[in-house]
Design an enzyme around this catalytic site. Structure first.
Site, short mmCIF file in Angstrom:
data_model
loop_
_atom_site.label_atom_id
_atom_site.label_comp_id
_atom_site.label_asym_id
_atom_site.label_seq_id
_atom_site.Cartn_x
_atom_site.Cartn_y
_atom_site.Cartn_z
N ARG A 37 -3.33 -35.92 -19.06
CA ARG A 37 -4.41 -35.31 -19.85
C ARG A 37 -4.35 -33.79 -19.84
NH1 ARG A 37 -9.51 -39.14 -18.02
NH2 ARG A 37 -8.91 -41.01 -19.17
N ARG A 41 -8.73 -31.62 -23.41
CA ARG A 41 -10.10 -31.37 -23.02
C ARG A 41 -10.43 -30.10 -22.24
NH1 ARG A 41 -12.09 -36.92 -20.53
NH2 ARG A 41 -10.42 -36.47 -19.05
N ARG A 50 -10.06 -28.34 -32.26
CA ARG A 50 -10.67 -29.63 -32.59
C ARG A 50 -11.96 -29.51 -33.39
NH1 ARG A 50 -10.92 -34.18 -29.71
NH2 ARG A 50 -12.49 -34.68 -31.29
N ASP A 86 -3.63 -41.24 -28.47
CA ASP A 86 -4.58 -42.10 -27.78
C ASP A 86 -4.03 -43.52 -27.76
OD1 ASP A 86 -7.16 -43.97 -27.70
OD2 ASP A 86 -7.74 -41.98 -26.95
N TYR A 161 -10.23 -53.07 -23.83
CA TYR A 161 -11.06 -52.33 -24.79
C TYR A 161 -11.42 -53.21 -25.99
CZ TYR A 161 -10.56 -47.64 -22.73
OH TYR A 161 -10.65 -46.55 -21.91
#
Length: 352
Positions: A37, A41, A50, A86, A161
């Site tokens: 990651r 973020r 973004r 993703d 998921y």
């Protein structure tokens, strides 16, 4: 299938890079480091880029995905880029209705709960991965001698998921389906394995020099459950790469009890989370397996002297393995100070 002659692993760009050498079990002079990651973020430049772009839209816009992938390489001087995407992208490209809800994660409009639901899933057309191939090619052209790592979600995590309809603490619905309808479960995981395998092929053929298979929810399984109901499908993902000579890393959260079984699916390198030290992971794997990990992400917010001691301990314990790639025991959190990651890279390179 084989790699094209202009692939970075074959044309001299990445084959002798520290991280590829380490993945192949050859300990380089400088210990390589990257962060799960790392693309996204925690970086202010990522948040700015973004603005106005929904997550999955950004993943499928080649210019954006490539730029986000490059940002941490420029900032931190890490030894590899990890492709920004993703794990639900293959499902979306196969026609499954899914979105990333801020603060929650992937949410599926129509959870998969029955044999009829699984029967409605369509095989993916490899042509659907055109934006992925373009983004990877753009990125590899900029990276030069720095390898790009491609990735995919393991079938159990993707299926969880889809069955739960979104994130879950214990994957209870998924595990119930696994026992109550084994055939439907197997069909679903085979579908997940095939879309994930095609996702990896697209990235490798476009220039990724290694791949990592993430099994984020594997910690909810017993070893027996994993071996009987999950491992064959994870092996099926990697079987898509037969003939492509790229290192394959396997990582799971809470995976200490299933490390050996996870390695046996065809992985070359095992990623280790923060729950067990690397020397214990080496023991459980029987030695001889290159390791990746396993800085505790919680310590990224600790005083530097505490974090520094922890990083040194991780590196010391990693020396029992044939080779070691420093990484986190999970991913970079959104509140992480990017300068801390840069300092870790400097420390690892200095100590390597």
């Amino acid at each position: 299938m084989t790699l094209n002659i202009d692939h970075p692993l074959l044309d001299g760009r990445t084959a002798n890079s520290p991280i590829i050498r380490a993945y192949r079990g050859d300990r380089p002079e400088t210990t390589p480091v990257w962060f799960m990651r790392q693309a996204g973020r925690s970086l202010p430049e990522y948040r700015k880029l973004r603005e106005g772009n929904e997550m999955l839209e950004a993943c499928l816009t080649p210019d954006l995905a490539s730029e986000i992938t490059m940002q941490p390489v420029r900032r931190h001087n890490v030894d590899a880029a990890i492709f920004f995407s993703d794990i639900v992208i293959p499902a979306k490209l196969a026609g499954v209705e899914v979105e990333i809800v801020p603060g929650r994660g992937p949410v599926f409009a129509n959870p998969i709960r029955t044999a009829a639901d699984v029967a409605k899933l369509h095989p993916i057309d490899p042509a659907a991965f055109a934006p992925i191939r373009e983004a990877v090619a753009q990125t590899v052209a900029q990276l030069g001698t720095t390898p790009l790592i491609g990735f995919a979600g393991a079938p159990f995590t993707l299926a969880s998921y889809m069955v739960e309809g979104g994130p879950s603490k214990d994957q209870q619905r998924a595990r119930t389906l696994m026992y109550s309808d084994p055939q439907t479960w197997a069909n679903l995981l085979n579908w997940c394995a095939d879309v994930a395998g095609e996702f990896l092929i697209a990235q490798v053929e476009a220039g990724a020099s290694a791949v990592q298979l993430f099994d984020s929810w594997v910690g909810s399984l017993s070893e027996q459950q994993y071996v009987r109901r999950v491992a064959p499908h994870s092996k099926r993902v990697l079987s898509h790469l037969r003939g492509y000579d790229v290192p394959k890393v396997h990582f799971g959260v809470g995976s200490g009890e299933v490390l050996q079984a996870m390695h046996s699916i065809g992985a070359d390198v095992m990623g280790v989370d923060w729950r067990i030290p690397l020397d214990e992971a080496d023991r459980r794997l029987g030695g001889g397996v290159p390791l990746q990990g396993n800085i505790d992400p919680a310590l990224l917010g600790a005083p530097w002297h505490v974090l520094e001691a922890h990083v040194r301990d991780v590196m010391n314990r990693g020396r029992v393995a044939p080779a070691h790639v420093v990484n986190l025991g999970h991913g970079v959190g959104p509140e992480t100070d990017p300068d801390v990651l840069t300092k870790i890279v400097e420390l690892v390179h200095q100590e390597g």
